[in-house]
Design a protein around this motif. Structure first.
Motif, PDB file in Angstrom:
ATOM      1  N   ALA A 209       0.788  -0.661   0.219  1.00 19.08           N
ATOM      2  CA  ALA A 209       0.174   0.231  -0.216  1.00 19.08           C
ATOM      3  C   ALA A 209       0.566   0.888   0.321  1.00 19.08           C
ATOM      4  O   ALA A 209       0.332   2.730   0.923  1.00 19.08           O
ATOM      5  CB  ALA A 209      -0.513  -0.183   1.218  1.00 19.08           C
ATOM      6  N   GLU A 210       2.139   0.961  -0.334  1.00 15.60           N
ATOM      7  CA  GLU A 210       2.828   2.563  -0.641  1.00 15.60           C
ATOM      8  C   GLU A 210       3.085   2.302  -1.510  1.00 15.60           C
ATOM      9  O   GLU A 210       4.653   1.269  -2.082  1.00 15.60           O
ATOM     10  CB  GLU A 210       3.596   2.005   0.764  1.00 15.60           C
ATOM     11  N   TYR A 211       3.784   3.159  -2.547  1.00 15.24           N
ATOM     12  CA  TYR A 211       4.232   3.334  -3.467  1.00 15.24           C
ATOM     13  C   TYR A 211       6.079   3.425  -3.775  1.00 15.24           C
ATOM     14  O   TYR A 211       6.506   3.712  -3.503  1.00 15.24           O
ATOM     15  CB  TYR A 211       4.358   4.510  -4.859  1.00 15.24           C
ATOM     16  N   CYS A 212       6.051   2.205  -4.608  1.00 11.47           N
ATOM     17  CA  CYS A 212       7.726   1.215  -4.127  1.00 11.47           C
ATOM     18  C   CYS A 212       8.202   1.388  -5.592  1.00 11.47           C
ATOM     19  O   CYS A 212       9.491   0.647  -5.675  1.00 11.47           O
ATOM     20  CB  CYS A 212       7.789   0.437  -3.132  1.00 11.47           C
ATOM     21  N   GLY A 213       8.131   1.196  -6.324  1.00 13.33           N
ATOM     22  CA  GLY A 213       8.007   1.604  -7.938  1.00 13.33           C
ATOM     23  C   GLY A 213       7.326   1.073  -9.022  1.00 13.33           C
ATOM     24  O   GLY A 213       6.014   1.347  -9.156  1.00 13.33           O
ATOM     25  N   THR A 214       8.230   0.916 -10.351  1.00 11.64           N
ATOM     26  CA  THR A 214       7.521   0.494 -11.188  1.00 11.64           C
ATOM     27  C   THR A 214       6.396  -0.306 -11.328  1.00 11.64           C
ATOM     28  O   THR A 214       5.510  -0.253 -11.671  1.00 11.64           O
ATOM     29  CB  THR A 214       8.499   0.211 -12.289  1.00 11.64           C
ATOM     30  N   GLN A 215       6.952  -1.532 -10.340  1.00 11.62           N
ATOM     31  CA  GLN A 215       5.683  -2.629 -10.308  1.00 11.62           C
ATOM     32  C   GLN A 215       5.336  -2.343  -8.656  1.00 11.62           C
ATOM     33  O   GLN A 215       4.361  -3.451  -8.714  1.00 11.62           O
ATOM     34  CB  GLN A 215       6.883  -4.507 -10.910  1.00 11.62           C
ATOM     35  N   HIS A 216       4.979  -1.724  -7.945  1.00 14.97           N
ATOM     36  CA  HIS A 216       4.439  -1.378  -6.708  1.00 14.97           C
ATOM     37  C   HIS A 216       3.079  -2.153  -7.288  1.00 14.97           C
ATOM     38  O   HIS A 216       2.075  -2.750  -6.128  1.00 14.97           O
ATOM     39  CB  HIS A 216       4.104  -0.160  -6.827  1.00 14.97           C
ATOM     40  N   ALA A 217       2.029  -1.874  -8.112  1.00 19.27           N
ATOM     41  CA  ALA A 217       0.388  -2.368  -8.091  1.00 19.27           C
ATOM     42  C   ALA A 217       0.491  -3.785  -8.696  1.00 19.27           C
ATOM     43  O   ALA A 217      -0.310  -4.433  -8.499  1.00 19.27           O
ATOM     44  CB  ALA A 217       0.368  -1.649  -9.275  1.00 19.27           C
ATOM     45  N   LYS A 218       1.977  -4.450  -8.443  1.00 20.88           N
ATOM     46  CA  LYS A 218       2.011  -6.308  -9.020  1.00 20.88           C
ATOM     47  C   LYS A 218       2.801  -7.337  -8.204  1.00 20.88           C
ATOM     48  O   LYS A 218       2.613  -7.858  -7.997  1.00 20.88           O
ATOM     49  CB  LYS A 218       2.479  -6.354 -10.096  1.00 20.88           C
ATOM     50  N   MET A 219       2.387  -6.228  -6.999  1.00 17.29           N
ATOM     51  CA  MET A 219       2.981  -6.679  -5.324  1.00 17.29           C
ATOM     52  C   MET A 219       2.122  -7.403  -4.573  1.00 17.29           C
ATOM     53  O   MET A 219       1.834  -6.242  -3.700  1.00 17.29           O
ATOM     54  CB  MET A 219       4.447  -5.671  -4.715  1.00 17.29           C
ATOM     55  N   LEU A 220       1.539  -7.837  -5.055  1.00 20.63           N
ATOM     56  CA  LEU A 220       0.289  -8.409  -4.000  1.00 20.63           C
ATOM     57  C   LEU A 220       0.711  -9.730  -3.092  1.00 20.63           C
ATOM     58  O   LEU A 220       1.698 -10.253  -2.536  1.00 20.63           O
ATOM     59  CB  LEU A 220      -0.510  -9.375  -5.010  1.00 20.63           C
ATOM     60  N   ILE A 221      -0.202  -9.634  -1.906  1.00 20.45           N
ATOM     61  CA  ILE A 221       0.219 -10.906  -0.613  1.00 20.45           C
ATOM     62  C   ILE A 221      -1.073 -12.377  -0.943  1.00 20.45           C
ATOM     63  O   ILE A 221      -2.465 -10.779  -1.284  1.00 20.45           O
ATOM     64  CB  ILE A 221       0.099  -9.402   0.345  1.00 20.45           C
ATOM     65  N   ARG A 222      -0.907 -12.543  -0.809  1.00 21.69           N
ATOM     66  CA  ARG A 222      -1.436 -14.074  -0.238  1.00 21.69           C
ATOM     67  C   ARG A 222      -1.688 -14.321   0.851  1.00 21.69           C
ATOM     68  O   ARG A 222      -0.792 -15.333   0.656  1.00 21.69           O
ATOM     69  CB  ARG A 222      -1.559 -14.702  -1.438  1.00 21.69           C
TER      70      ARG A 222
END
Length: 337
Positions: A209-222
């Motif tokens: 939930a914190e912008y962390c670079g180009t692939q932030h939106a694809k850093m998912l948790i399961r």
């Protein structure tokens, strides 16, 4: 003239939209998430009351003191009132009391959710954020996994929350699983803590939930919550070293000869890299690439052929493998169950 009816129609239909698709934070599955939802409802109720009072007063005065139809134009200045001690005291005390009440309620909840774990009988997990994947270490059991956190369910009569030690390997990240807890940042050179507790078995999805670079939106948790018995079985399976099959030796050799072994760990093998996810039991996971792709043969082959196709800018390099090498490497990875 059509704008007012359209706006009123959207306002009237908005509750139906919320009912049709309830946001995850309003469908909690843990005591902490329920507490956060109740805090939101309290704030919403107070701010709604303020809005109704202020908006109602404004609408009343606009209507009450409007110029009557057909009245002659009056450009004279109305009587001016300078200073009113009762009014000034009221608009100072009211916001102060509201902020004080909300602050006390929030502080009480935060202290309860950030309480130190008991010394015994507590499951602790070290969660490390990387660009752009998650590392989960179970120090009590001696193994590490990636992207998919498995926890036991908690009994309401005997709560057993899981305590996370949150760290970052590079930039600021934020761990957020809406149905289980609030957001907590992972800050370089600092250790934060949070707890997770699932009331029921199931899969709970989250994200950075914190912008962390180009692939932030694809850093998912399961997060997968299972019964205590299933969790014990899963731990026993994860503690085993990787099984090596002679039939996939060609793929194993490619893994060891290429840079794969420098970045990834496979317990029981010479591969001891720490830059990428631990792959000892890769095929026990449902997804790869931090939740972006389903974990199957086709997606593994595509990921090894061109990682940037799924996650542009990914730290996973393109090894320029031939189709035959990709197939042999996938054959080997598929045995890591």
């Amino acid at each position: 003239m059509m704008r007012w009816p359209l706006a009123l129609a959207l306002v009237a239909l908005s509750p139906l939209v919320l009912v049709a698709q309830t946001p995850e934070m309003f469908d909690p599955a843990s005591p902490d998430a329920i507490e956060i939802r109740e805090l939101f409802y309290l704030v919403l109720a107070i701010t709604t009351l303020i809005f109704v009072l202020v908006g109602g007063a404004l609408a009343y005065f606009i209507y009450r003191f409007r110029d009557p139809p057909g009245a002659p134009r009056d450009d004279s200045e109305p009587p001016q009132i300078y200073g009113s001690q009762p009014i000034e005291i009221a608009w100072t005390l009211a916001p102060t009391l509201i902020v004080l009440v909300l602050s006390l309620v929030v502080i009480r909840s935060v202290i309860a959710m950030r309480s130190e774990p008991p010394t015994e009988g507590t499951l602790r997990v070290r969660a490390v954020g990387h660009q752009w994947w998650w590392e989960f270490e179970y120090p009590e059991f001696g193994f590490t996994t990636a992207n998919e956190l498995v926890i036991p369910t908690s009994d309401a009569d005997a709560p057993t929350p899981v305590y996370l030690q949150l760290e970052s390997a590079d930039v600021i990240h934020s761990f957020w699983v809406p149905k289980l807890a609030g957001k907590t940042d992972l800050v370089p050179a600092k250790t934060n803590r949070m707890r997770l507790e699932a009331n029921a078995a199931g899969i709970y999805e989250g994200r950075c939930a914190e912008y962390c670079g180009t692939q932030h939106a694809k850093m998912l948790i399961r997060v997968t919550a299972v019964s205590p018995a299933e969790f014990e079985k899963w731990v026993a399976d994860q503690q085993r070293s990787a099984a090596v099959a002679a039939s996939v030796d060609a793929g194993r050799q490619i893994f060891m000869d290429q840079a794969c072994a420098n970045c990834h760990t496979i317990r029981g093998e010479p591969a001891i890299g720490k830059f990428g996810p631990d792959l000892t039991h890769l095929m026990s996971r449902h997804t790869i690439a931090s939740g972006v792709l389903e974990n199957n043969r086709t997606n593994l082959a595509d990921w090894l052929t061109d990682p940037d196709q799924a996650k542009p800018g990914s730290r996973m390099p393109n090894m320029r493998l031939s189709p035959t090498e990709v197939k042999q490497l996938v054959d080997y990875l598929m045995t890591l169950e």
